[in-house]
Design an enzyme around this catalytic site. Sequence first.
Site, PDB file in Angstrom:
ATOM      1  N   ASN A  90     -10.654  -5.479 -13.952  1.00  0.00           N
ATOM      2  CA  ASN A  90     -10.232  -4.088 -13.685  1.00  0.00           C
ATOM      3  C   ASN A  90      -9.091  -3.643 -14.598  1.00  0.00           C
ATOM      4  O   ASN A  90      -8.016  -3.268 -14.155  1.00  0.00           O
ATOM      5  CB  ASN A  90      -9.857  -3.894 -12.211  1.00  0.00           C
ATOM      6  CG  ASN A  90      -8.672  -4.733 -11.778  1.00  0.00           C
ATOM      7  OD1 ASN A  90      -8.344  -5.738 -12.412  1.00  0.00           O
ATOM      8  ND2 ASN A  90      -8.012  -4.329 -10.722  1.00  0.00           N
ATOM      9  N   HIS A 230     -10.304 -13.808  -2.310  1.00  0.00           N
ATOM     10  CA  HIS A 230      -9.196 -13.654  -1.343  1.00  0.00           C
ATOM     11  C   HIS A 230      -9.617 -13.395   0.095  1.00  0.00           C
ATOM     12  O   HIS A 230      -9.352 -12.342   0.663  1.00  0.00           O
ATOM     13  CB  HIS A 230      -8.214 -12.580  -1.804  1.00  0.00           C
ATOM     14  CG  HIS A 230      -8.811 -11.346  -2.425  1.00  0.00           C
ATOM     15  ND1 HIS A 230      -9.803 -10.608  -1.831  1.00  0.00           N
ATOM     16  CD2 HIS A 230      -8.529 -10.718  -3.597  1.00  0.00           C
ATOM     17  CE1 HIS A 230     -10.111  -9.587  -2.609  1.00  0.00           C
ATOM     18  NE2 HIS A 230      -9.358  -9.642  -3.684  1.00  0.00           N
ATOM     19  N   ASP A 303      -4.555 -14.162  -7.149  1.00  0.00           N
ATOM     20  CA  ASP A 303      -4.632 -12.690  -7.144  1.00  0.00           C
ATOM     21  C   ASP A 303      -3.328 -12.101  -7.697  1.00  0.00           C
ATOM     22  O   ASP A 303      -2.848 -11.061  -7.223  1.00  0.00           O
ATOM     23  CB  ASP A 303      -4.938 -12.135  -5.750  1.00  0.00           C
ATOM     24  CG  ASP A 303      -5.370 -10.670  -5.789  1.00  0.00           C
ATOM     25  OD1 ASP A 303      -5.605 -10.145  -6.896  1.00  0.00           O
ATOM     26  OD2 ASP A 303      -5.460 -10.060  -4.716  1.00  0.00           O
TER      27      ASP A 303
HETATM   28 ZN   LIG Z   1      -7.571  -9.018  -7.358  1.00  0.00          ZN
END
Ligand SMILES: [Zn+2]
EC number: 3.5.2.3
Lengths: 429, 327
Positions: A90, A230, A303
């Site tokens: 992203n 996650h 993350d």
């Molecule tokens: Zn992420």
Amino acid sequence: MSKILIRGAKVLGGEAQDVLIDGETIAATGADLSADGATVIEAAGQVLLPGLVDLHTHLREPGREDSETVLTGTRAAASGGYTAVFAMANTFPVADTAGVVEQVYRLGKESGYCDVQPIGAVTIGLEGKKLSELGAMHESAARVTVFSDDGKCVDDAVIMRRALEYVKAFGGVIAQHAQEPRLTEGAQMNEGIVSAELGLGGWPAVAEESIIARDVLLAEHVGSRVHICHLSTAGSVEIVRWAKSRGIDVTAEVTPHHLLLTDELVRSYNPVYKVNPPLRTERDVMALREALADGTIDIVATDHAPHPHEDKDCEWAAAAMGMVGLETALSVVQQTMVETGLLDWAGVAERMSFAPARIGGLSHRHGRPVSAGEPANLTLVDTSYRGVVDPAGFASRSRNTPYEGRELPGRVTHTFLRGRTTVVDGKLA
Amino acid sequence: MKRHLISAADLTRDDAVLILDTAEEMARVADRPIKKLPTLRGRTICNLFFEDSTRTRISFEAAEKRLSADVINFAAKGSSVSKGESLKDTAQTLEAMGVDAVVIRHGASGAPYRLANSGWIDAPVINAGDGTHQHPTQALLDAFTMRRRLVGRDAGLGKDLAGRRITIVGDILHSRVARSNVDLLHTLGAEVTLVAPPTLVPVGVETWPCEVSYSLDEVLPKSDAVMMLRVQRERMNAAFFPTEREYSRRYGLDAARMARMPEHAVVMHPGPMVRGMEITAEVADSDRCTVVEQVANGVSVRMAVLYLLLGGSEPAVTAPSRTEETK
Ligand SMILES: [Zn+2]
């Protein structure tokens, strides 16, 4: 070729041994190895692990270099004991073409601190509508095998099914950000007692669990491999446990912060605790720890989500979601898993190196045994260390850590990437 | 009392009773020909409104002016959430200008808490409504209105609402008024029952100090006060309930329902009312409905809060001086 002798380290937490690195590889392991011609690192009492591998990192480059770059992110990774990170797609532009993934891959090579393995977007622009050129990204120099629209859920069941099927051709895996979009409209934090009181939009556990349930069934139906990013709720653990018992090819990750922090912290309205998926309850945290211990959850992934100060120094609703994590992950795992007796260091090595390398298709180079002939990707940890987290010392360009001022155990003293030290005595080389 | 007023839960029973008693003193000022006290002369108060609310802003402004404070109105319309840094920037501007208190209204839950606790500003912060979180002065004015009606204007002084049964009806999920009232009424010893369709009750409500019922008709006969909350029509489109008609039928207050309430019981509404949906015109206009009083009481309560938070060391209300009377 340079030689390094690591003397008296507890390899994977076991018996103290010497490890001799010669060039890019481990030349020998054993007792009383000769230090002849080698730089000696006295490592008595320290734990030697295979270099850590993070399957879920946001490096922000290209596009948000004010938050992080491949260089600063890989420096942060090396500081945290990592020798390989998977960079999420992203970015701006999105990593949905061979061109972008090759750019990220090349920047990783140039940084020299840590191998960077790009993740490709599942759909064009992360929009969930059309598949990206998954095959072209796989055939590029970056050899992408993990695909994810992370940050967004591939919520269209047909697109998800096709993606799962399509990547079978080259052994790929879809890493799903499990978040049912309609159930999480306006969501600001975990839906429950605290959100009710604070008047913040709730992110219900079922929004995660329903997608995981759907995706493991899809993976079973088409005979593919799915990875759950996650995972954050006790219910998700139950679903993954069931899926594995049924033989479905599913793997799952948990972040360090979901192993330690709860939604009670949101009472401070401090956006440093704002993250997606949100911090859950004590009950969820305990279920995640147990699941990581018993192997239901395969790996720890950070993350790592860097954000500039302005994006967090504001009211909760306006703040960006995410926390940095590369430099504190191992400490949090030590505190929540090792010091609680749930995992030994061999277990940590499995969940933070061997398994993530395997899932991401990197196990020819990373997540290798600490033995002669293997690439010298290693991390040396002083597990007796205790210190208060001070983000001012972070190598990451961003400081959005939820652990500021908190005491955490353990410190990475040395990181070796193919025999070269990237961290020496706790400092970047 | 704490330095800021962010949540009704910040108030102890004694704090709350002190505010209500002080508000009674302030209310007497409203009965005078000159409705002004010199109490906050020379102090500057900023009304910082990131969200439109003419009613609340005017109420605070009237309270500030009656206490002779200098008032700055700052409407940061349209800049609230989309431009996150604006709250901090604005706070620091106000700090530089030396404001003595900030009254803040914000669309985001927790914004006043952040303003008070992030070191951006030193002045006391008064929450005039934040997102779906809290609206403590609304709860105080509601409690003030209930105490007057159920205990008595003078008889109520020094007293709380122990044992009174209060029913709050409507969109609890999105209501900062409901949250504030549950906290404050509990502190004041009242028994609160929330009534709404299950879709408009927050997940997690079970830890709140109140009961929850899905049936208005069952609760009405044992209510001393019934507070009707506004239900926005757009909730219907989000499937919180099937139709407006069905909502009115099950949760609206009409004359027939009002007749099931005990004779002394009052009907309250934080306004603005949507007649026909949650309350019929007949009920809204009946003398059991306190909506107009609530508005007037709002000014008295806000005067009391400002006076107490700004640490007035002199008595709030002194005999009016001759000069003021003859001005
Ligand atoms: Zn992420």
